[in-house]
Write an enzyme that holds these catalytic residues in place. Sequence first.
Site, PDB file in Angstrom:
ATOM      1  CD  GLU A   1      -6.794  33.429  15.374  1.00 17.15           C
ATOM      2  OE1 GLU A   1      -7.495  32.789  16.189  1.00 17.15           O
ATOM      3  OE2 GLU A   1      -6.215  32.890  14.425  1.00 17.15           O
TER       4      GLU A   1
ATOM      5  CB  CYS B   1      -9.416  33.265  22.879  1.00 17.11           C
ATOM      6  SG  CYS B   1      -7.737  33.059  22.257  1.00 17.11           S
TER       7      CYS B   1
END
Length: 460
Positions: A212, A246
């Site tokens: 990720e 993110c």
Amino acid sequence: MNPFQQIFDNQLAHFSTDSTKSYEWRIDQLDRMGLMLSENEKAFQEAMSKDFKTSFDEQVFETSAPLGTIEFTKSQLKSWMEPTVVTPIPKFLAETGHKGVVYREPYGVTLIICPFNGPLLLSLRPAINAISAGNPVILKTSNAIPSTSNLLLELIPKYFKPESFTAVAGNHEAITELLKLPFDFIFFTGSANVGKVIMRAAAENLTPVLLELGGQNPAIVDETANIKDAAKKIVWGATAWAGQWCTSPGYAYVHESVADEFVQEAKNALTEMYGADPSKSPDYSRIISSKDVKRLVDLIDPIKVIAGGEYDENARYLAPTIVYPVTWSDRIMQNEVFGPILPILTYKDLSEAVKEMKSRPKPLSGYVFSTNENTIDYLLKSLSFGGGGVNQVNVYLYIETMPFGGVGNSGIGSYYGKYGFDSLSHPKSILFSPADQEIEHLIPPYTIEKIQALNKWLVY
């Protein structure tokens, strides 16, 4: 000897892929995690506040979201674990009593490497997925958040047996040693550069990974958008968690005809959310380190600051900042910002704007603000990114039933709910055949009739 060898060997020795036995084990581990969170909620929130999360809303979310994930997972787990009968299979197999079944098999000992920006959310949520899939977990805590990490290191042994779930700490050298172990699965959340290091280490043992990562996430605003709504949502998305998320919009890409209006509404939204002095707002968090404050300040062209810009390295504070007008050649546009700064770019021709975005690495998220269905459809089909929203930012990652993950430079694989369960378990295909039923055309000696019968495999 590898300092983590004994921990790894202990989990490996106790690992079982027997799903009949492990359903109870999985529920027990999830219950233990829920208990750890609920009984120590205040302690976790205080630890996160010491580290950098001064926003109370974020502290509450960090504890409540994993608890919600646990309850959702428990409610679905039995159905996720059920073997799946495959349909269709070749017609001649079905007619002769054959059956295809897919079983979900745990990979085994799983390493989860935690980032700093979601102290609990991005450490325990992957662990919930791993445990639900039947895997024992070794959690590598983040050095950047000592208060939260130390609390995890203290509490996990009190609630879990080490062969099921354990936490470890260590510097760069320690991680290097940890990655030498032949884990069955590695889950990493962080930067693309470190993700490449993780992937190279995993390759030595052919260990599957889920990465990720992040990227420069666009928020595209066309001339038909509700500008006030778009500005408020994009500013919130870029500054919540002090921009250290993110999925945060990395920049607003606004049609030139509505740019002035967007800029004004963005400035208004900033003041509405955080007041005249965001440093005093209880809803605004700090930057993870003074070093990162300096990094972020160095990205800002002071001449282009139209809101914010104030900072205090010692206090790890950078005011939520809007920068305009920005071009692709500006320093701030060369990499992911990962901070509370919103650069605003403008475009005239949408197709040219798409070319600019496609020339860069694929981001984790993408957001489209428009009321024109043709434009929305065009952008969603033209741009590749992990996930996102139309007339909304960030919140797609709140939804347990939607996969969360990147593509290309922004990650490999996805998790959340059933998607995470599937990613962290191996689909084992089994064909059941009647004991007295052979497939004659596969057995020598071969004849023309047998060779022609191979076509049966193509008929479903």
